[in-house]
Design an enzyme around this catalytic site. Structure first.
Site, mmCIF file in Angstrom:
data_model
loop_
_atom_site.group_PDB
_atom_site.id
_atom_site.type_symbol
_atom_site.label_atom_id
_atom_site.label_comp_id
_atom_site.label_asym_id
_atom_site.label_seq_id
_atom_site.Cartn_x
_atom_site.Cartn_y
_atom_site.Cartn_z
ATOM 1 N N SER A 11 0.277 -27.450 68.978
ATOM 2 C CA SER A 11 1.405 -27.481 69.912
ATOM 3 C C SER A 11 2.589 -26.629 69.458
ATOM 4 O O SER A 11 3.495 -26.377 70.263
ATOM 5 C CB SER A 11 1.877 -28.920 70.118
ATOM 6 O OG SER A 11 0.894 -29.665 70.808
ATOM 7 N N GLU B 166 11.922 -2.729 5.308
ATOM 8 C CA GLU B 166 10.995 -1.616 5.477
ATOM 9 C C GLU B 166 11.398 -0.327 4.769
ATOM 10 O O GLU B 166 10.539 0.419 4.315
ATOM 11 C CB GLU B 166 10.829 -1.329 6.986
ATOM 12 C CG GLU B 166 10.223 -2.472 7.784
ATOM 13 C CD GLU B 166 8.785 -2.748 7.388
ATOM 14 O OE1 GLU B 166 8.057 -1.804 7.040
ATOM 15 O OE2 GLU B 166 8.397 -3.940 7.389
#
Length: 811
Positions: free
Chosen positions: A473, A86
């Protein structure tokens, strides 16, 4: 010669005029440049992340995947690759590179195009933070001026650090740190030279040059960066040759890279390794509730109470339990059918046939290309797979000639397959039934594991916190606990005899509850009635203590009394609860009588690691309130241990522990199956049922469907935990009035008359070698749909997000 000098003078004058104009425009534009506060006080959008208590990622939320990294932590090889690709003269120019501009202009003139640009890294920072990407003279001018201003305010390393963290690199990856994990599955500091070159090549065109979308173009760009690194003197010829000769880099192999969908690969690249989607979603909701939509950008880190070991064990146990249930009820047939053209079919056509079908963890989607009773050939994601032998056993009924055409496995059928490793592949299916598992520390309420359903991607409904279901239960222990406070004791003898309530009593239709087998024992101790889950005894106990008292009493355990109307059906678990509430209730028995509040968020940190909030839970025996007598908790624990050793929970004897206790639960028509149990260190609740309540099939009780999940989880959770026996508390007296030594409150009179005399056959039931008992569903209790939302306890948060001092949150 005069005619030659005139054009030169004119050009010179034009140059002076242009320079003057540019200077004037610059002088006018400079004061209007934006403030650099965004750069000097850099606050990038960092996603919300959720972690286990031992540091493993559970989930990530936010549009931008980003990890901020300091320039000192960036590998030199990556810095060099970026500069080569770059801005080679980055550390030399003042923000704009005159030589670079001239070189790009000459290159573009010679090629007749615009192949090379001249933007420096500083100019790219200016563009990324302040400007659009439109190509106009004004934008370029502002870009140059901003670059100069940035260079006057920040050092070169600060500018490069901003660039490395801010730049977009494809696949929702912002910054090179996340890109390294996205494309290579490794932290930034571990990348190699070829990988650094590939990453450095991405800024030019991240959508076109990334190795997920276009591996070939990415490789070409990578080679260009490597050559530029050699030209810039960052690497020598040998390093270049080695890098170019290295195999193609990428997170996955070339075949899979070519075959898998872009979306699938991108998601997998940064996917957490712990199966904690329901936990992560709960944490996300807490964060958004406290911080709003900014929660996705502030870099907040939520540390949960979950441990990786427990969560993975819970997930595996639930998946195995649901799969076992599903296999017990047979293969239903293919999910769908695709129309395939006659003759040879290309992979592209087969991919199209699969359409939008998704994999669910290890249950992979495939399309059948050939099928017979001996062999099935399927295709998925570029791979052709042959399945035979035992891999066809589960689906064999739908391969037979007599199978219905609408359910038969044939060419074009969309099926599920699973890789069994050395055993090859098998045809399976997506279960329709759902399940949930929650475990927590009974002393603090810290949630250790939470799985809210079979697969979060398929259903985000959290059955742990949202599903209001009948407990059957598994609710009886709370009624029995209430009875202990009304002068009953485990040795009390009650009558297991038929009951009938006429319409005049019920106010509607007659009710004649039954035991599972339709038979009645007669006189039986309270202890053994719980062990054998006797419905008639539970109803008679509730009659004795009154439903109103029981409704008020269960509030001590954290239940919403309004969801348990004061009727006799409460004795059989006819109210509604969530697994979250059940775990809260059973924790009281496990910790000796204290009410704790389950919580799932341990700490919340900001992006800099400062603690914003911390949960300070009430602790059993210290700050938590006592809600039942210690003797009550001990007696209930004693009875529920018997449930595990000789009652409906005897499957758990495979754990070979004497310190576990619990209770099964099954509702009418086998709609809900539960198991709630614990030892002094862990409470766990498992549930199974359909999201829209319906019969799961005869025999699918709590002991058959839910208990195996609980056992598999507890085997892992208690693996390194020594057995712990609970000491006998003071204030209990013993008696053998029931045929065995048992205990009762010392201040209560021992009930003798009018208790029936204990027959010999009843004493025999107390023998340790008595046969296991299979619990049955309750009768005449209508199922309840899980339509109501449960409010999960939340953390209270400090008002200012910037608060630097940790806030202690007391619950």
């Amino acid at each position: 010669m005069r005619w030659v000098l005139y054009p030169i003078a004119a050009l010179f004058a034009l140059a002076i005029l242009g320079a003057a104009t540019l200077a004037a425009v610059s002088l006018y534009a400079w004061p209007n440049l934006p403030s650099l506060e965004t750069l000097t006080d850099y606050r990038p959008r960092i996603p919300l992340r959720v972690y286990t208590s031992d540091g493993h990622l559970l989930g990530e939320f936010g549009e931008e995947r980003r990890d901020v990294v300091r320039i000192a932590d960036v590998p030199p090889v990556l810095k060099q690759a970026i500069l080569a690709a770059e801005d080679e003269r980055f550390y030399e120019h003042p923000g704009i590179d005159i030589f670079g501009i001239a070189r790009a202009a000459l290159a573009n003139l010679s090629t007749g195009g615009r192949g090379q640009g001249a933007s420096t890294i500083t100019m790219q920072v200016a563009r990324n933070f302040f400007l659009s990407r439109e190509k106009t003279f004004n934008r370029k001018l502002y870009e140059i001026l901003l670059a100069l201003k940035i260079e006057r305010s920040l050092s070169k390393d600060q500018i490069l650090e901003l660039y490395i963290n801010q730049i977009y690199l494809g696949q929702r990856a912002y910054g090179f740190s996340v890109a390294a994990r996205t494309y290579f599955g490794k932290p930034l500091e571990e990348i190699t030279l070829p990988e650094a070159a590939m990453l450095a090549g991405l800024p030019k065109a991240p959508s076109a040059f990334n190795p997920v979308v276009n591996p070939a173009r990415a490789a070409v760009r990578q080679q260009y960066v490597l050559r530029r690194m050699k030209e810039a003197g960052f690497i020598d010829a040998a390093a270049l040759e080695d890098a170019l000769a290295a195999p193609p880099v990428g997170r996955e192999g070339a075949a899979r890279t070519a075959a898998a969908s872009v979306e699938e690969r991108a998601d997998n690249a940064y996917r957490p390794t712990v199966h904690g989607d329901y936990v992560a979603e709960m944490a996300r909701q807490i964060a958004v509730e406290q911080f709003g939509e900014q929660a996705y950008e502030l870099g907040i880190r939520i540390v949960t109470t979950i441990t990786r070991k427990d969560q993975e064990a819970a997930y595996a146990a639930l998946r195995e339990g649901v799969t076992d249930y599903d296999r017990r009820h047979g293969y239903r047939g293919p999910e769908a059918f695709a129309t395939l053209p006659e003759g040879a079919v290309s992979d592209e056509q087969l991919d199209e046939a699969l359409g939008e079908s998704h994999d669910y963890d290890d249950l992979l989607v495939a399309v059948v290309t050939e099928a017979s009773t001996k062999e099935v050939k399927v295709y998925r994601r570029g791979e052709h797979i042959r399945i035979a032998g035992s891999g066809l056993r589960f689906a064999a009924p739908m391969l037979a000639a007599k199978a219905p055409q609408s359910r038969r496995i044939r060419r074009g059928a969309i099926v599920r397959i699973r890789d069994l490793g050395d055993k090859g592949w098998e045809i399976t299916q997506l279960p329709q039934v759902q399940s949930a598992l929650l475990s927590l520390d009974p002393n603090t309420g810290a949630v250790l594991a939470l799985v809210g359903g079979f697969d979060f991607a398929r259903s985000k409904f959290n059955h742990v916190t949202q599903a209001q279901r009948q407990p059957g239960s598994s609710f009886k222990p709370f009624i029995y606990s209430a009875a202990l406070e009304r002068e009953f004791w485990p040795g009390s003898i009650l009558d297991d005899a038929p009951l009938y309530f006429p319409p005049g009593t019920t106010g509607s239709q007659a009710w004649e509850p039954k035991n599972y087998d339709g038979r009645f024992t007669g006189p039986i101790t309270m202890r053994d009635a719980l062990v054998r889950s006797k419905n008639m005894v539970s109803i008679r106990l509730l009659q004795a203590i009154t439903p109103g008292y029981a409704q008020d009493y269960i509030g001590r355990f954290g239940f919403d009394s309004a969801k348990h109307p004061p009727y006799l059906t409460m004795a059989l678990g006819a109210g509604t609860v969530t697994p979250w509430e059940m775990a809260t209730g059973y924790a009281v028995f496990a910790n000796g009588g204290y009410r704790i509040e389950p919580y799932i968020v341990k700490e919340i940190h900001d992006a800099e690691g400062r603690v914003l909030a911390r949960t300070d839970p009430p602790v059993a025996g210290e700050s938590a309130p006592r809600v039942i007598d210690e003797r009550n908790a001990w007696l209930m624990d004693s009875m529920m241990r018997d449930v595990m050793s000789r009652g409906t929970g005897t499957r758990a004897r495979t754990l070979k522990r004497s310190d576990i206790a619990g209770k099964t639960g099954t509702t009418n028509d086998y709609v809900d199956a539960w198991f709630a149990g614990y030892n002094p260190d862990v409470v766990a609740v498992s549930w199974m049922g359909f999201s829209q309540p319906r019969n799961m099939g005869r025999g699918e009780t709590g002991g058959a469907a839910a208990l195996p999940i609980w056992i598999d989880y507890m085997r892992a959770a208690l693996e390194s935990s020594p057995q712990r026996e609970r000491p006998l508390p003071q204030g209990l007296s013993s008696s053998r009035a029931s045929g065995r030594t048992d205990y009762y409150y010392a201040e209560n009179p021992l009930p003798v008359a009018p208790t029936p005399e204990v027959p010999d056959w009843l004493r025999e039931m107390f023998a340790s070698d008595s046969q296991p008992v299979q619990e049955a569903p309750q009768e005449a209790i209508p199922p309840v749909a899980p339509a109501q939302q449960v409010q999960v306890p939340r953390m209270q948060m400090p008002a200012p997000v910037e608060e630097r001092t940790p806030v202690i949150i007391r619950r």
